[in-house]
Design a protein around this motif. Structure first.
Motif, short mmCIF file in Angstrom:
data_model
loop_
_atom_site.label_atom_id
_atom_site.label_comp_id
_atom_site.label_asym_id
_atom_site.label_seq_id
_atom_site.Cartn_x
_atom_site.Cartn_y
_atom_site.Cartn_z
N TRP A 148 0.91 -1.07 -0.13
CA TRP A 148 -0.15 0.04 -0.05
C TRP A 148 0.86 1.14 -0.20
CZ3 TRP A 148 -4.86 -1.28 -0.68
CH2 TRP A 148 -5.26 -2.67 -0.48
N PRO A 149 0.48 2.24 -0.41
CA PRO A 149 1.31 3.80 -0.65
C PRO A 149 1.23 4.28 0.74
CG PRO A 149 -1.07 4.02 -1.38
CD PRO A 149 -0.95 2.63 -1.30
N GLY A 150 2.55 5.00 1.14
CA GLY A 150 2.47 5.52 2.36
C GLY A 150 3.84 5.40 2.90
N SER A 151 4.60 6.76 2.91
CA SER A 151 6.04 6.87 3.07
C SER A 151 6.03 7.68 4.49
CB SER A 151 6.66 7.73 2.29
OG SER A 151 5.89 8.97 2.08
N SER A 152 5.04 8.47 5.04
CA SER A 152 4.92 9.06 6.18
C SER A 152 3.98 8.52 7.28
CB SER A 152 4.64 10.61 6.01
OG SER A 152 3.40 10.77 5.54
N VAL A 153 3.88 8.66 8.59
CA VAL A 153 2.83 8.15 9.18
C VAL A 153 1.54 8.95 9.02
CG1 VAL A 153 1.96 8.32 11.69
CG2 VAL A 153 4.70 8.11 11.33
N CYS A 154 1.36 10.21 8.62
CA CYS A 154 0.11 10.65 7.85
C CYS A 154 -0.40 9.79 6.88
CB CYS A 154 0.51 12.08 7.71
SG CYS A 154 -0.88 12.89 6.89
N GLN A 155 0.40 9.46 5.85
CA GLN A 155 -0.02 8.66 4.61
C GLN A 155 -0.28 7.17 5.17
OE1 GLN A 155 3.49 9.15 2.24
NE2 GLN A 155 2.56 11.11 1.27
N ARG A 156 0.45 6.55 6.04
CA ARG A 156 0.00 5.30 6.64
C ARG A 156 -1.14 4.96 7.51
NH1 ARG A 156 5.65 5.08 7.90
NH2 ARG A 156 5.29 4.92 9.98
N ARG A 157 -1.82 6.13 8.07
CA ARG A 157 -2.89 6.22 8.71
C ARG A 157 -4.08 5.87 7.73
NH1 ARG A 157 -1.31 11.08 11.46
NH2 ARG A 157 -0.35 10.59 13.59
N ARG A 158 -3.95 6.21 6.44
CA ARG A 158 -4.90 5.90 5.41
C ARG A 158 -5.12 4.43 4.71
NH1 ARG A 158 -7.43 10.07 2.93
NH2 ARG A 158 -7.50 8.66 1.06
N VAL A 159 -3.99 3.53 5.48
CA VAL A 159 -3.91 2.10 4.82
C VAL A 159 -4.98 1.51 5.20
CG1 VAL A 159 -2.77 -0.01 5.26
CG2 VAL A 159 -1.22 2.13 4.90
N PRO A 160 -5.66 1.56 6.59
CA PRO A 160 -7.00 0.71 6.61
C PRO A 160 -8.10 1.22 5.56
CG PRO A 160 -5.89 1.40 8.80
CD PRO A 160 -5.08 2.17 7.85
N LEU A 161 -8.21 2.60 5.34
CA LEU A 161 -8.98 3.29 4.24
C LEU A 161 -8.78 2.55 3.01
CD1 LEU A 161 -11.25 5.22 3.63
CD2 LEU A 161 -9.54 6.94 3.31
N GLU A 162 -7.43 2.43 2.52
CA GLU A 162 -7.25 1.77 1.30
C GLU A 162 -7.61 0.45 1.19
OE1 GLU A 162 -5.94 3.26 -1.47
OE2 GLU A 162 -5.27 5.04 -0.57
N VAL A 163 -7.64 -0.28 2.38
CA VAL A 163 -8.04 -1.53 2.45
C VAL A 163 -9.48 -1.87 2.11
CG1 VAL A 163 -8.02 -3.79 3.89
CG2 VAL A 163 -5.91 -2.60 3.81
N ILE A 164 -10.14 -1.06 2.98
CA ILE A 164 -11.72 -0.96 2.90
C ILE A 164 -12.16 -0.55 1.70
CG2 ILE A 164 -13.66 0.16 4.03
CD1 ILE A 164 -12.10 0.21 6.50
N THR A 165 -11.84 0.39 1.21
CA THR A 165 -12.36 0.85 -0.26
C THR A 165 -11.99 -0.12 -1.38
OG1 THR A 165 -10.33 2.05 -0.69
CG2 THR A 165 -12.29 3.18 0.19
N HIS A 166 -10.72 -0.75 -1.10
CA HIS A 166 -10.45 -1.70 -2.30
C HIS A 166 -11.34 -2.88 -2.38
CE1 HIS A 166 -7.90 -4.16 -5.13
NE2 HIS A 166 -7.78 -4.95 -4.06
N LEU A 167 -11.50 -3.73 -1.16
CA LEU A 167 -12.12 -4.65 -0.95
C LEU A 167 -13.64 -4.37 -1.34
CD1 LEU A 167 -10.63 -6.14 2.43
CD2 LEU A 167 -10.45 -7.04 0.05
N LEU A 168 -14.19 -3.18 -0.87
CA LEU A 168 -15.62 -2.94 -1.21
C LEU A 168 -15.76 -2.98 -2.67
CD1 LEU A 168 -16.75 -0.65 1.85
CD2 LEU A 168 -17.16 -3.13 1.45
N GLU A 169 -14.90 -2.20 -3.37
CA GLU A 169 -15.01 -2.01 -4.69
C GLU A 169 -14.76 -3.41 -5.39
OE1 GLU A 169 -14.04 1.66 -7.75
OE2 GLU A 169 -12.33 1.09 -6.48
N LEU A 170 -13.96 -4.12 -5.13
CA LEU A 170 -13.70 -5.22 -5.88
C LEU A 170 -14.65 -6.40 -5.53
CD1 LEU A 170 -11.64 -7.06 -7.39
CD2 LEU A 170 -10.51 -7.33 -5.06
N HIS A 171 -15.12 -6.36 -4.38
CA HIS A 171 -16.06 -7.76 -4.31
C HIS A 171 -17.62 -7.26 -4.23
CE1 HIS A 171 -12.94 -10.65 -3.65
NE2 HIS A 171 -12.29 -9.47 -2.90
N ALA A 172 -17.88 -6.03 -3.71
CA ALA A 172 -19.17 -5.72 -3.54
C ALA A 172 -19.57 -4.52 -4.67
CB ALA A 172 -19.31 -5.15 -2.27
N GLY A 173 -18.79 -4.08 -5.48
CA GLY A 173 -19.26 -3.00 -6.37
C GLY A 173 -19.51 -1.77 -5.64
N ILE A 174 -19.00 -1.46 -4.38
CA ILE A 174 -19.12 -0.09 -3.85
C ILE A 174 -17.92 0.71 -4.13
CG2 ILE A 174 -19.50 1.23 -1.45
CD1 ILE A 174 -20.80 -1.63 -0.56
#
Length: 1145
Positions: free
Chosen positions: A601-627
């Motif tokens: 996942w992208p993220g070089s700073s702590v601020c950017q790494r705080r978005r990793v759970p969001l990246e996980v959630i959005t990717h999975l919902l778009e891939l499997h549930a079409g959201i």
């Protein structure tokens, strides 16, 4: 002159109540309480003091009842106070006799009206023409429209009270009385159990009742709702007319006769909603119908309310404390928002759980409510109903489903006494895991003697936005309709009667749980609320409900990791991993030689790494549930914008703070290794917020632009040019360097200062000679230019505070007396370094501490409170959120930490309680108690905001100077308002999303506003609303050479110097407020007492003018003072604005 209605000058009482007194009490009870209030041991300022008793009352022998209560309190409670608090809470939530009479009277009126419902002709089930003339709508989404059956209206067979009111467990403030109306058998048909026929007839019957009641003058408002969000359980909500409209709410349930349907027809594995009817498509070939367990449970639940009431009443009669125990458990659930909405653990389940504990002898009939609640929480914490369900059926009939059958259809299993109904049918596994977590957390805090158990467990609300580290909202719920199709969930959609949100929710939760894995300790979700709508409106659609919220408790060891390492490429699990992550999965070779599937996942700073759970959630919902990603919102993410630093403001300061600490560590090693000092160094300690990760905007290494400055030839230092903007502000990072003790140190304070100055000169020479560091010594400190940062080294001698306290009398006696100078030296050389090292360790334990601290400081400074609550006091306030987080777990994200900080400020009882911050867990329970007792005995002489730590149990050194009573009251008020605004914005996406509004102070309450020239404000880039144009200030934020070069301009802030001069000159006349982080306005508030005429004295003529009437008096010369504001700030002040509309002469 005085202020008109200023919140800073009014002597407001600072009392905060544990809960709102929202119900009236009986007159006898009121008189009793008024007598008690007359004896309340509190003074007019609200400070609680011990009650004085006569000698006879004090030594009066206790009665048998008192001895029994004392014995119970000693054996069961931490202290007798907890028992009294619980007893008082039970009295507070119980319905008064007056309220009960109102309820009974209204129930009688409604019952009489319901029994006079007129008959109507028989019509087709789809024919709604008989309702058209009244405008009453049907409380059911009639899709599909085609349904077989006939319907007509006639009076109910019976009208009975059910639920918590007849059981005696109904509690305030949300009082709802349930009324069961039995539908006549002539309206129903034995086959109505299939294809929603029964549910539609039930909804039509409620519509007919609403039509009849709408013509009565005794009825106030009529609304529809659903029981726990289930559209198959419509309700008619009735309130009285007139003044009593808010006192009673009746919920009318339409139920079938008890023997109407055979329970065996509604087993979880049976189908009662046909695919052909639901889809409207006749299939030529036979298809196996999917089971409809949730639909079956909904129909079956309507057969059993009366038998459930009889079952619970039998247990209530056998156990005297049963009702109180249910009330306490309901309060506990309500504070955690678990008792309302679809799939909740409501009051009915709470009553059934306690009945189960009684029937299985896990609790005794003689136990009190406290023991019941504790045992219930212990049972919830240790029993996993998602794996091992429980049942209340002692002797179920042979047709009742088994527990494994229930588990195959439902995520959570708790079977009712009949053996046929799973009472937790609508509950998700995530909700039950949340209940388990909350129960175990409550028990942990309950067993901690340093935690106030009552306040923690039963009085502190835990909304999702404050309870969970990250909250994500799923809006655009209509997209879930397509998700059902993509996931092939037609059977689930039929089972939930077309409610696609509830149909797809378990699959989304399971998907996210699998994807997030060990990144989270707990994943939970908001419970879809019970909709309410007018009887003349159609029911709201499923897409119209509020956004669905997903809450995460983060495991910080893994949550921010950018790498998701999967199984080896040749393992059987690799295919599942690739199926889960799709195109994100790729083969990677690691340093240990392993080749595995992985997701980066992208993220070089702590601020950017705080978005990793969001990246996980959005990717999975778009891939499997079409959201799509646009439907997922990270709640509160924008608070990070307030503390962004670095080039292009790409991070939130964690990396910059780390660089400062690393540079300090390097300097510390070099100081230890210096050769040529007459005394050795015993310790090098940091004493600056940046070294404990709490500086709002940590110092950033800079490279100087020499053309911006003039050079001072004598010391090779840079000085600012007159025609240029104020130069870049370089923060000196304070370092305390302790020298070893020696008999060579003098015993005179002035001589000690001279020795220290000589050490500063010598240190500078050695650092230059051995490491080529540019430095500038002064009597008080040595500034060292290193790595683009400036470190301010202060030499300290451990006996200096003691020497400053010693003095010799004319008789030659040595006396010790405390004084401000000794306290200051001790604070700077001992307390601050200790606090820095302690909080640095806390940051290592809880990586979110620094960001929360910085946000808290930013809010206080932005609201112009920074001068009243010091940096160290703020850090201790935030530290308490991590060390004593009850009833929460320590915060792991900046946004939840900020909300809890505001809640602490707004709700803590500063008058009657010390805030004990147990740094390093040094304080024992006995010491906690001793601090509180000592605080109560000497409250009047202590600071208004008292903060105790292991090294400072009695003095509260960090709050000695402020805030004052009035300022603390103002802070409490603004914190409460800010908390409300933030939480409303966070959870309601329809609101304007501008969190900076709580960082903008209301300037209309001040008397004078001094506007500054932005060009001369060096920290303009840190302001709440930064301007886009950046002024050249002689430095670039980039890596600098580690040593050498000219010495920069250090700690030069014209605004700070101007403010200091204003306070020195006019501090006795006015209060001055300023945001040190880029503020361009200094707010002035006149002190009302100084405007009272004073007798003329030549020694007290500063900023005053003489008025001669009968006698010569003096008053402040406002015009001259305002002119002086201009004169003193020449070149810095842009204009002075007088807010004369707030003045009264």
């Amino acid at each position: 002159m005085k202020r008109k209605g200023s919140p800073l000058t009014e002597e407001n009482r600072m009392e905060t109540s544990d809960s709102s007194r929202c119900e009236e009490q009986e007159s006898a009870e009121k008189s009793k309480r008024s007598k008690q209030k007359d004896q309340t041991p509190a003074t007019g300022d609200g400070v609680v003091r011990p009650l004085k008793l006569s000698k006879g009352e004090l030594y009066k022998a206790p009665t048998v009842e008192e001895l029994s209560q004392l014995k119970e309190a000693e054996s069961l409670f931490h202290c007798s106070l907890l028992k009294m608090q619980m007893d008082e809470l039970l009295k507070e939530v119980a319905l008064s006799e007056r309220r009960k009479k109102l309820v009974d009277s209204f129930v009688q009126k409604i019952t009489a009206l319901l029994q006079s419902v007129p008959d109507s002709p028989v019509v087709e089930l789809t024919d709604l023409s008989w309702l058209e003339h009244s405008g009453i709508a049907v409380p059911f989404i009639l899709l599909p429209e085609a349904t077989k059956g006939k319907f007509h209206m006639e009076p109910p067979v019976s009208v009975d009270l059910i639920g918590s009111y007849p059981l005696g467990t109904c509690i305030k403030p949300r009082v709802s009385v349930d009324l069961a109306v039995t539908i006549p058998p002539s309206i129903l048909h034995p086959m109505d159990g299939i294809n929603q026929r029964y549910s539609r007839k039930k909804a039509l019957y409620l519509a007919g009742l609403a039509q009849h009641l709408s013509s009565s003058s005794s009825v106030g408002t009529l609304r529809y709702s659903c029981l726990h969000g289930n559209r198959l359980h419509p309700l008619l909500i009735v309130t009285p007319s007139g003044k009593e409209s808010s006192s009673t709410t009746l919920r009318i349930h339409a139920l079938p006769p008890p023997d109407y349907l055979q329970p065996s027809r509604f087993k979880p594995q049976r189908n009662n909603v046909r695919t052909a009817w639901f889809t409207g498509q006749d299939s030529q070939q036979e298809v196996s119908e999917p089971p409809t367990p949730h639909y079956n449970s909904a129909v079956l639940a309507d057969l059993l309310p009366c038998s459930h009431l009889h079952f619970l009443s039998a247990h209530s009669v056998q156990c005297p404390a049963y009702g109180d125990a249910v009330a306490l458990l309901k309060v506990w659930l309500r504070q955690r928002e678990l008792d309302q909405g679809a799939g909740c653990f409501g009051g009915f389940l709470a009553a059934m759980l306690l009945a189960y504990l009684l029937s299985t002898h896990k609790v005794g009939k003689t136990m009190n409510a406290y023991q019941f609640l504790r045992n219930a929480l212990h049972f919830l914490a240790t029993t996993d109903l998602t794996e091992s369900g429980i049942t209340l059926a002692n002797n179920p009939d042979s047709k009742a489903p088994s527990l494994p059958e229930f588990h195959s259809a439902f995520q959570v299993v708790f079977v009712d006494p009949s053996g046929h109904l799973n009472m937790c049918a609508d509950m998700t596994a995530c909700t039950y895991k949340q209940i388990q977590y909350e129960a175990s957390l409550s028990l942990k805090f309950w067993d901690d003697p340093t935690v106030e158990g009552f306040q923690t467990l039963l009085m502190t609300p835990k909304p999702m936005i404050r309870a969970y580290d990250n909250v994500y909202q799923l809006s655009g719920l209509v997209k879930m309709q397509a998700s059902c199709k993509k996931l092939s969930l037609l059977g689930n959609l039929m089972d939930h009667s077309g409610n696609y949100v509830l149909a797809v929710l378990p699959f989304i939760l399971s998907l996210l749980q699998k994807g997030l894995g060990d990144r989270v300790h707990l994943l939970t979700h908001s419970l879809p609320p019970d909709p309410e709508w007018p009887v003349r409106s159609r029911p709201p659609k499923h897409k119209d409900q509020p956004p669905l919220a997903i809450g995460l408790l983060l495991n910080l060891e893994r949550a921010l990791s950018v790498l998701e390492r999967g199984p080896p490429a040749d393992s059987p699990e690799a295919a599942d991993f690739r199926q889960l992550w799709g195109s994100r999965s790729e083969l990677r070779r690691f340093q240990d030689g392993a080749i595995t599937e992985a997701v980066l996942w992208p993220g070089s700073s702590v601020c950017q790494r705080r978005r990793v759970p969001l990246e996980v959630i959005t990717h999975l919902l778009e891939l499997h549930a079409g959201i799509p990603k646009s439907c997922v919102r990270f709640v509160g993410e924008q608070v990070a914008d307030l503390i962004r630093v670095g080039k292009d403001a790409s991070g939130t300061g964690e990396e910059e703070s780390l660089k400062v600490v690393q540079s300090f560590d390097d300097l510390s090693r070099k100081l230890w290794q210096l050769e040529g000092l007459p005394l050795s160094i015993t310790s090098v300690q940091g004493a600056h917020p940046a070294l404990r990760y709490t500086q709002v905007f940590p110092p950033v290494p800079v490279k100087l632009i020499y053309s911006f400055f003039n050079r001072e030839k004598s010391c090779r230092a840079l000085v600012p040019k007159e025609n240029k903007p104020c130069p870049y502000y370089i923060t000196p990072i304070k370092v305390i360097c302790h020298m070893e003790g020696s008999g060579k140190w003098p015993n005179d304070s002035l001589a000690i200062r001279h020795i220290k100055a000589a050490f500063h000169v010598r240190l500078g020479e050695l650092l230059k000679a051995q490491h080529n560091y540019t430095s500038r010594p002064s009597p008080a400190h040595l500034d060292v230019w290193k790595d683009g940062l400036v470190f301010r080294i202060e030499v300290a001698y451990h006996r200096e505070p003691q020497v400053l306290r010693e003095s010799v009398t004319p008789e030659g006696m040595l006396i010790r007396r405390d004084n401000p100078e000794a306290q200051r030296v001790e604070l700077e050389t001992q307390h601050k370094p200790f606090l820095t090292s302690t909080l640095h360790g806390l940051q290592q334990q809880h990586p979110g501490f620094g960001a929360v601290c910085r946000l808290a400081k930013r809010w206080l400074a932005a609201q112009l409170f920074g001068g009243d609550v010091g940096e160290e006091a703020t850090e201790l306030l935030v530290a308490s959120l991590f060390l004593q987080p009850a009833p929460f777990s320590p915060p792991s994200s900046p946004q939840v930490g900020l909300l809890r900080f505001l809640y602490l400020l707004a709700t803590f009882d500063w008058k009657n309680s010390p805030l004990v911050v147990n740094l390093n867990s040094k304080l024992t329970a006995a010491e906690h108690t001793e601090i509180k007792n000592r605080f109560m005995s000497s409250r009047e002489s202590l600071p208004v905001m008292f903060i105790a730590t292991p090294n400072d149990e009695t003095a509260s050194v960090w709050t000695k100077e402020g805030p004052s009573v009035q300022m603390l009251q103002r802070i409490v008020t603004v914190a409460a308002k800010s908390l409300h605004v933030l939480e409303t914005q966070f959870m309601d996406p329809s609101q304007k999303q501008d969190i900076r509004v709580v960082f903008r102070p209301p300037l209309d309450i001040y008397d004078v506003l001094i506007h500054l020239r932005p060009k001369q404000v060096p920290l303009m880039g840190q302001s709440v609303d930064p301007k886009f144009t950046k002024l050249p200030r002689g430095a670039r934020e980039e890596e600098a050479v580690s040593s050498g070069g000219a010495f920069p301009v250090v700690d030069f802030d014209p605004v700070k110097l101007y403010l200091s001069e204003l306070k020195d000159a006019f501090g006795d006349v006015a209060l001055f407020f300023y945001d040190p982080h880029g503020g361009t306005v200094i707010a002035v508030l006149w002190k009302p007492k100084t405007f009272h005429p004073q007798p003329f004295k030549t020694s007290l003529m500063n900023a005053r003018q003489v008025n001669v009437t009968d006698a010569a008096t003096t008053v402040p010369n406002v015009e001259a003072i305002v002119r002086d504001f201009h004169v003193m700030g020449e070149g810095l002040v842009n204009k002075v604005e007088l807010k004369t509309e707030t003045w009264a002469v």
